[in-house]
Design a protein around this motif. Structure first.
Motif, PDB file in Angstrom:
ATOM      1  N   GLY A  40      52.643  41.357  89.951  1.00  0.00           N
ATOM      2  CA  GLY A  40      53.440  42.342  89.222  1.00  0.00           C
ATOM      3  C   GLY A  40      53.422  43.679  89.930  1.00  0.00           C
ATOM      4  N   SER A  41      54.532  44.371  89.808  1.00  0.00           N
ATOM      5  CA  SER A  41      54.593  45.685  90.424  1.00  0.00           C
ATOM      6  C   SER A  41      55.362  46.594  89.488  1.00  0.00           C
ATOM      7  N   GLY A  42      54.806  47.757  89.202  1.00  0.00           N
ATOM      8  CA  GLY A  42      55.489  48.667  88.289  1.00  0.00           C
ATOM      9  C   GLY A  42      55.396  50.086  88.791  1.00  0.00           C
ATOM     10  N   GLY A  43      55.642  51.012  87.892  1.00  0.00           N
ATOM     11  CA  GLY A  43      55.663  52.416  88.271  1.00  0.00           C
ATOM     12  C   GLY A  43      54.288  52.976  88.593  1.00  0.00           C
ATOM     13  N   HIS A  44      53.258  52.370  88.028  1.00  0.00           N
ATOM     14  CA  HIS A  44      51.925  52.945  88.209  1.00  0.00           C
ATOM     15  C   HIS A  44      51.057  52.195  89.194  1.00  0.00           C
ATOM     16  N   GLY A  45      51.441  50.986  89.525  1.00  0.00           N
ATOM     17  CA  GLY A  45      50.599  50.244  90.460  1.00  0.00           C
ATOM     18  C   GLY A  45      51.087  48.832  90.673  1.00  0.00           C
ATOM     19  N   ARG A  46      50.194  48.024  91.234  1.00  0.00           N
ATOM     20  CA  ARG A  46      50.516  46.619  91.501  1.00  0.00           C
ATOM     21  C   ARG A  46      49.401  45.759  90.919  1.00  0.00           C
TER      22      ARG A  46
END
Ligand SMILES: Nc1ncnc2c1ncn2[C@@H]1O[C@H](COP(=O)(O)OP(=O)(O)OP(=O)(O)O)[C@@H](O)[C@H]1O
Length: 263
Positions: A40-46
């Motif tokens: 998963g990858s999002g705005g705050h990290g992976r």
């Protein structure tokens, strides 16, 4: 901080599922890791699925941020370290899990948390080779070569809320999670179906506490309570939207099984 054999023996307790001292910022290097896969990858990290000596974990590694750049709080009002502690996504998630652990709720409404780690340069390079397009951790100039920080939790084998039938059990599990958080002074702050995972045996967990506020917090009680109310409204809105989607998908018939609790 530990390294070498001590660190190995520390991590062996992870594999026994015995409790770890939380948030010790140990260093994780590639030699301990059997496999690591980006999930998963999002705005705050992976987020990575990680295998350590036969056991599977989720490791969320955080991008560096500068809370001073996005917080509405005036610079002079609080020290940089206080702002970081309260607004930096890594510390925000640490504070939430620390509160969950301190209140004896580890592994209940959120995945079981094993503590926080930093990854060493060798592991960072290995991740960079595996995922070249995901090799930037947004290091701020003042941070130099500071290690990337992360939180190690149970790997939760489940699907996002939008992908499951909204039964009473599931809806109840989501609300119980919100109540569990609020009871121990956490507001989630990012109420979306993607942040609720449901397993096949209908265990429901909330993930992603990187935008959460945990008491005591510099925003003060009133702002905290406002956000608590808005989170609760967002939960009902989320059910409403998901149940509307259910109207056009035949197997989602259980939208009638619940009525809003918080609105
Ligand atoms: N403990 C876990 N077990 C299994 N999968 C997980 C776990 N934690 C996170 N994930 C997966 O990783 C994804 C990203 O996680 P998370 O939402 O915590 O990251 P984020 O960077 O804060 O994302 P965003 O910015 O989109 O909110 C999740 O949507 C989920 O699919």
């Amino acid at each position: 901080m530990k390294s070498g054999p001590d660190h190995d023996s520390h991590l062996s307790s992870v594999n026994d599922h015995s409790p770890l001292e939380p948030f010790i910022l140990d260093i994780l290097g590639p030699r301990l890791i059997e496999s690591i896969v980006l999930i998963g990858s999002g705005g705050h990290g992976r987020v990575f699925r990680l295998n350590l000596r036969g056991h599977t974990y989720a490791l969320k590694l955080f991008f560096s941020t500068n809370p001073l750049a996005y917080t509405t709080i005036r610079r002079g009002q609080h020290s940089e370290s206080t702002l970081r502690t309260h607004y930096d996504p890594f510390f925000a998630e640490c504070r939430a899990y620390a509160s969950i652990i301190a209140h004896g709720a580890n592994g209940t409404f959120a995945p079981f948390c094993y503590g926080s780690v930093m990854i060493d340069r060798a592991l960072e390079l290995r991740l960079g080779r595996l995922y070249p397009e995901h090799s930037d951790w947004n290091r701020q100039p003042e941070q130099g070569n500071e290690c990337v920080k992360g939180i190690l939790t149970e790997f939760f084998d489940g699907v996002e809320l939008a992908g499951v039938e909204l039964t009473r059990e599931v809806v109840g599990g989501v609300r119980d999670g919100v109540e569990g958080m609020n009871k121990i002074g956490i507001v989630h702050g990012d109420v979306f179906p993607k942040n609720v995972l449901v397993s096949t045996d209908k265990r429901v967990v909330w993930i992603d506490f990187s935008a959460s506020w945990t008491l005591p917090h510099i925003v003060g009680d009133l702002k905290y309570q406002d956000r608590q109310k808005s989170d609760r409204k967002s939960v009902e809105l989320m059910f409403h939207v998901l149940s509307l989607v259910g109207l056009i998908i035949p197997h989602f018939v259980s939208h009638l099984l619940f009525s809003p609790r918080y609105c």
